[in-house]
Design a protein around this motif. Structure first.
Motif, PDB file in Angstrom:
ATOM      1  N   ALA A   1      37.155 -35.259 -44.452  1.00  0.00           N
ATOM      2  CA  ALA A   1      37.015 -33.838 -44.117  1.00  0.00           C
ATOM      3  C   ALA A   1      36.645 -33.002 -45.326  1.00  0.00           C
ATOM      4  O   ALA A   1      35.789 -32.117 -45.241  1.00  0.00           O
ATOM      5  N   PHE A   2      37.246 -33.275 -46.476  1.00  0.00           N
ATOM      6  CA  PHE A   2      37.134 -32.373 -47.620  1.00  0.00           C
ATOM      7  C   PHE A   2      35.829 -32.556 -48.408  1.00  0.00           C
ATOM      8  O   PHE A   2      35.006 -31.641 -48.489  1.00  0.00           O
ATOM      9  N   VAL A   3      35.616 -33.733 -48.974  1.00  0.00           N
ATOM     10  CA  VAL A   3      34.414 -33.951 -49.794  1.00  0.00           C
ATOM     11  C   VAL A   3      33.158 -33.877 -48.934  1.00  0.00           C
ATOM     12  O   VAL A   3      32.125 -33.334 -49.369  1.00  0.00           O
ATOM     13  N   SER A   4      33.220 -34.368 -47.708  1.00  0.00           N
ATOM     14  CA  SER A   4      32.048 -34.275 -46.819  1.00  0.00           C
ATOM     15  C   SER A   4      31.691 -32.824 -46.534  1.00  0.00           C
ATOM     16  O   SER A   4      30.509 -32.457 -46.483  1.00  0.00           O
ATOM     17  N   MET A   5      32.712 -31.976 -46.355  1.00  0.00           N
ATOM     18  CA  MET A   5      32.474 -30.550 -46.121  1.00  0.00           C
ATOM     19  C   MET A   5      31.813 -29.907 -47.346  1.00  0.00           C
ATOM     20  O   MET A   5      30.852 -29.140 -47.221  1.00  0.00           O
ATOM     21  N   LEU A   6      32.297 -30.248 -48.537  1.00  0.00           N
ATOM     22  CA  LEU A   6      31.694 -29.708 -49.759  1.00  0.00           C
ATOM     23  C   LEU A   6      30.256 -30.194 -49.917  1.00  0.00           C
ATOM     24  O   LEU A   6      29.371 -29.429 -50.323  1.00  0.00           O
ATOM     25  N   ALA A   7      30.009 -31.456 -49.588  1.00  0.00           N
ATOM     26  CA  ALA A   7      28.651 -31.999 -49.690  1.00  0.00           C
ATOM     27  C   ALA A   7      27.699 -31.271 -48.749  1.00  0.00           C
ATOM     28  O   ALA A   7      26.552 -30.970 -49.119  1.00  0.00           O
ATOM     29  N   ARG A   8      28.166 -30.972 -47.520  1.00  0.00           N
ATOM     30  CA  ARG A   8      27.313 -30.239 -46.585  1.00  0.00           C
ATOM     31  C   ARG A   8      26.987 -28.844 -47.119  1.00  0.00           C
ATOM     32  O   ARG A   8      25.843 -28.373 -47.005  1.00  0.00           O
ATOM     33  N   MET A   9      27.972 -28.188 -47.700  1.00  0.00           N
ATOM     34  CA  MET A   9      27.737 -26.859 -48.259  1.00  0.00           C
ATOM     35  C   MET A   9      26.725 -26.913 -49.388  1.00  0.00           C
ATOM     36  O   MET A   9      25.823 -26.075 -49.475  1.00  0.00           O
ATOM     37  N   ILE A  10      26.855 -27.902 -50.258  1.00  0.00           N
ATOM     38  CA  ILE A  10      25.937 -28.023 -51.396  1.00  0.00           C
ATOM     39  C   ILE A  10      24.517 -28.284 -50.914  1.00  0.00           C
ATOM     40  O   ILE A  10      23.537 -27.751 -51.459  1.00  0.00           O
ATOM     41  N   LYS A  11      24.376 -29.089 -49.850  1.00  0.00           N
ATOM     42  CA  LYS A  11      23.040 -29.416 -49.342  1.00  0.00           C
ATOM     43  C   LYS A  11      22.394 -28.243 -48.611  1.00  0.00           C
ATOM     44  O   LYS A  11      21.177 -28.064 -48.677  1.00  0.00           O
ATOM     45  N   ARG A  12      23.208 -27.429 -47.923  1.00  0.00           N
ATOM     46  CA  ARG A  12      22.647 -26.422 -47.030  1.00  0.00           C
ATOM     47  C   ARG A  12      22.641 -25.008 -47.590  1.00  0.00           C
ATOM     48  O   ARG A  12      21.805 -24.194 -47.196  1.00  0.00           O
ATOM     49  N   ALA A  13      23.598 -24.691 -48.473  1.00  0.00           N
ATOM     50  CA  ALA A  13      23.733 -23.307 -48.941  1.00  0.00           C
ATOM     51  C   ALA A  13      23.174 -23.158 -50.349  1.00  0.00           C
ATOM     52  O   ALA A  13      23.361 -24.036 -51.196  1.00  0.00           O
ATOM     53  N   PRO A  14      22.494 -22.055 -50.609  1.00  0.00           N
ATOM     54  CA  PRO A  14      21.963 -21.847 -51.966  1.00  0.00           C
ATOM     55  C   PRO A  14      23.068 -21.606 -52.994  1.00  0.00           C
ATOM     56  O   PRO A  14      22.893 -21.911 -54.176  1.00  0.00           O
ATOM     57  N   ILE A  15      24.203 -21.070 -52.542  1.00  0.00           N
ATOM     58  CA  ILE A  15      25.329 -20.794 -53.428  1.00  0.00           C
ATOM     59  C   ILE A  15      26.609 -21.252 -52.738  1.00  0.00           C
ATOM     60  O   ILE A  15      26.813 -20.994 -51.548  1.00  0.00           O
ATOM     61  N   VAL A  16      27.485 -21.926 -53.486  1.00  0.00           N
ATOM     62  CA  VAL A  16      28.741 -22.424 -52.940  1.00  0.00           C
ATOM     63  C   VAL A  16      29.878 -21.492 -53.372  1.00  0.00           C
ATOM     64  O   VAL A  16      30.053 -21.243 -54.562  1.00  0.00           O
ATOM     65  N   PRO A  17      30.648 -20.953 -52.427  1.00  0.00           N
ATOM     66  CA  PRO A  17      31.770 -20.087 -52.804  1.00  0.00           C
ATOM     67  C   PRO A  17      32.910 -20.886 -53.423  1.00  0.00           C
ATOM     68  O   PRO A  17      33.228 -21.990 -52.988  1.00  0.00           O
ATOM     69  N   VAL A  18      33.528 -20.304 -54.447  1.00  0.00           N
ATOM     70  CA  VAL A  18      34.657 -20.920 -55.136  1.00  0.00           C
ATOM     71  C   VAL A  18      35.801 -19.914 -55.162  1.00  0.00           C
ATOM     72  O   VAL A  18      35.624 -18.782 -55.628  1.00  0.00           O
ATOM     73  N   LEU A  19      36.966 -20.306 -54.668  1.00  0.00           N
ATOM     74  CA  LEU A  19      38.119 -19.409 -54.681  1.00  0.00           C
ATOM     75  C   LEU A  19      38.702 -19.331 -56.084  1.00  0.00           C
ATOM     76  O   LEU A  19      39.030 -20.353 -56.695  1.00  0.00           O
ATOM     77  N   GLY A  20      38.803 -18.117 -56.606  1.00  0.00           N
ATOM     78  CA  GLY A  20      39.385 -17.911 -57.926  1.00  0.00           C
ATOM     79  C   GLY A  20      38.536 -18.538 -59.014  1.00  0.00           C
ATOM     80  O   GLY A  20      37.308 -18.619 -58.927  1.00  0.00           O
ATOM     81  N   SER A  21      39.221 -19.040 -60.050  1.00  0.00           N
ATOM     82  CA  SER A  21      38.513 -19.598 -61.215  1.00  0.00           C
ATOM     83  C   SER A  21      37.888 -20.947 -60.921  1.00  0.00           C
ATOM     84  O   SER A  21      36.930 -21.361 -61.583  1.00  0.00           O
ATOM     85  N   GLY A  22      38.452 -21.661 -59.941  1.00  0.00           N
ATOM     86  CA  GLY A  22      37.959 -23.010 -59.663  1.00  0.00           C
ATOM     87  C   GLY A  22      38.408 -24.040 -60.675  1.00  0.00           C
ATOM     88  O   GLY A  22      37.963 -25.192 -60.628  1.00  0.00           O
ATOM     89  N   ARG A  23      39.333 -23.660 -61.581  1.00  0.00           N
ATOM     90  CA  ARG A  23      39.802 -24.613 -62.590  1.00  0.00           C
ATOM     91  C   ARG A  23      41.012 -25.411 -62.127  1.00  0.00           C
ATOM     92  O   ARG A  23      41.537 -26.240 -62.867  1.00  0.00           O
TER      93      ARG A  23
END
Length: 301
Positions: free
Chosen positions: A158-180
């Protein structure tokens, strides 16, 4: 003679990997299948299937009898309170039911799926109820092992696959807070192998293991690693302040379509890292670098 293992929660992403590993190690598998989950078992024709529900253990004893071990993988990441799907029921009561079932039929070996970050004073109810479930296991006279995984990834997750879809489809990926905030992802195949090996060998009895990849990685760096596995030179990111998201989530997370819960935000802030060195050493599993696992998951089939 091959040993038979009774598995609950085996129709999900992690469960199917555990079942594959058990079969590869020569175990026979008897799987508790909730009505409606049968379609998730394509390719598993060799296993025994027992219709039932961990919340309704009465009548399961004859099906569990003759098994040498019970593996409990049941858990949820998000509640559906209107349907009675809560952390208290699916983590705590379900575990108590399975511990009682194992004891009733004379099964001594028991393996429990928990979660990294589980502790009695955790901020997230997810982690607190996982701790209560662990306590029910530890209080028993069973020969138990508890696994506490970090993020588990692989094809169909669920998690990494969702991030991969966002990276492939969206020009910018939202990150909550600092992302650190850091995670320690581990391939699902190694998690499944851990369950099979702890039942095959003489290690792990009355032991709790952190189950995680070899190195922590910040969320923003994980996005870049996923991008590299997809052949992207750069992943553009937009940082979203965490404060307003928390306020909005507290107001709206009861809605079924709202994408994140308050508990998930708390767990994100707390990170999901640990020391998995005993898991790899005791079970004889070689840690796999994150980049290798991501390329296997996201690269060409």
């Amino acid at each position: 003679m091959a040993q038979r293992v009774f598995v609950t929660g085996g129709t999900g992403f992690v469960g199917k990997s555990v079942v594959r590993a058990l079969l590869a190690q020569g175990f026979l598998v008897r799987l508790l299948v909730r009505p409606g989950s049968e379609h998730d078992l394509k390719g598993f024709e060799s296993i025994d299937r027992v219709p039932g529900d961990v919340m309704k253990p009465d009548g399961l004893a004859p099906s569990v009898g003759g098994c040498s071990a019970l593996v409990n993988l049941v858990g949820i990441i998000e509640e559906q309170r209107r349907r009675g799907v809560t952390f208290e029921r699916l983590h705590v009561q379900a575990t108590r039911n399975m511990v009682a079932l194992a004891r009733a039929v004379g099964i001594k070996r028991y393996v429990q799926m928990s979660a990294l970050g589980t502790r009695p004073d955790a901020r997230a109810r997810y982690h607190r109820t996982k701790w209560e479930a662990e306590e029910a296991v530890r209080a028993s006279d069973l020969d138990w092992t508890i696994f506490r995984p970090s993020i588990i990834f692989g094809r169909g997750d669920a998690f990494v696959s969702m991030l991969a879809r966002m990276i492939k489809r969206a020009p910018i990926v939202p990150v909550l807070g600092s992302g650190r905030y850091r995670l320690q992802p581990i391939p699902v195949e190694q998690v499944g192998e851990g369950f099979a090996r702890v039942l095959r060998g003489a290690v792990g009895v009355r032991q709790t293991y952190d189950v995680a990849g070899p190195q922590p990685v910040a969320f923003v760096d994980l996005l870049d690693e996923i991008g590299h596995a997809l052949g992207r030179a750069r992943v553009r990111k937009m940082h979203v302040p965490l404060g307003p998201v928390k306020v909005m989530t507290r107001a709206l997370d009861w809605l079924p379509f709202y994408p994140v819960s308050t508990d998930q935000l708390l767990m994100l802030e707390e990170e999901s890292v640990g020391d998995a060195s005993r898991f790899f050493a005791d079970l004889g599993i070689q840690p796999e670098p994150l980049a290798v696992g991501l390329h296997r998951m996201l690269g060409p089939s």
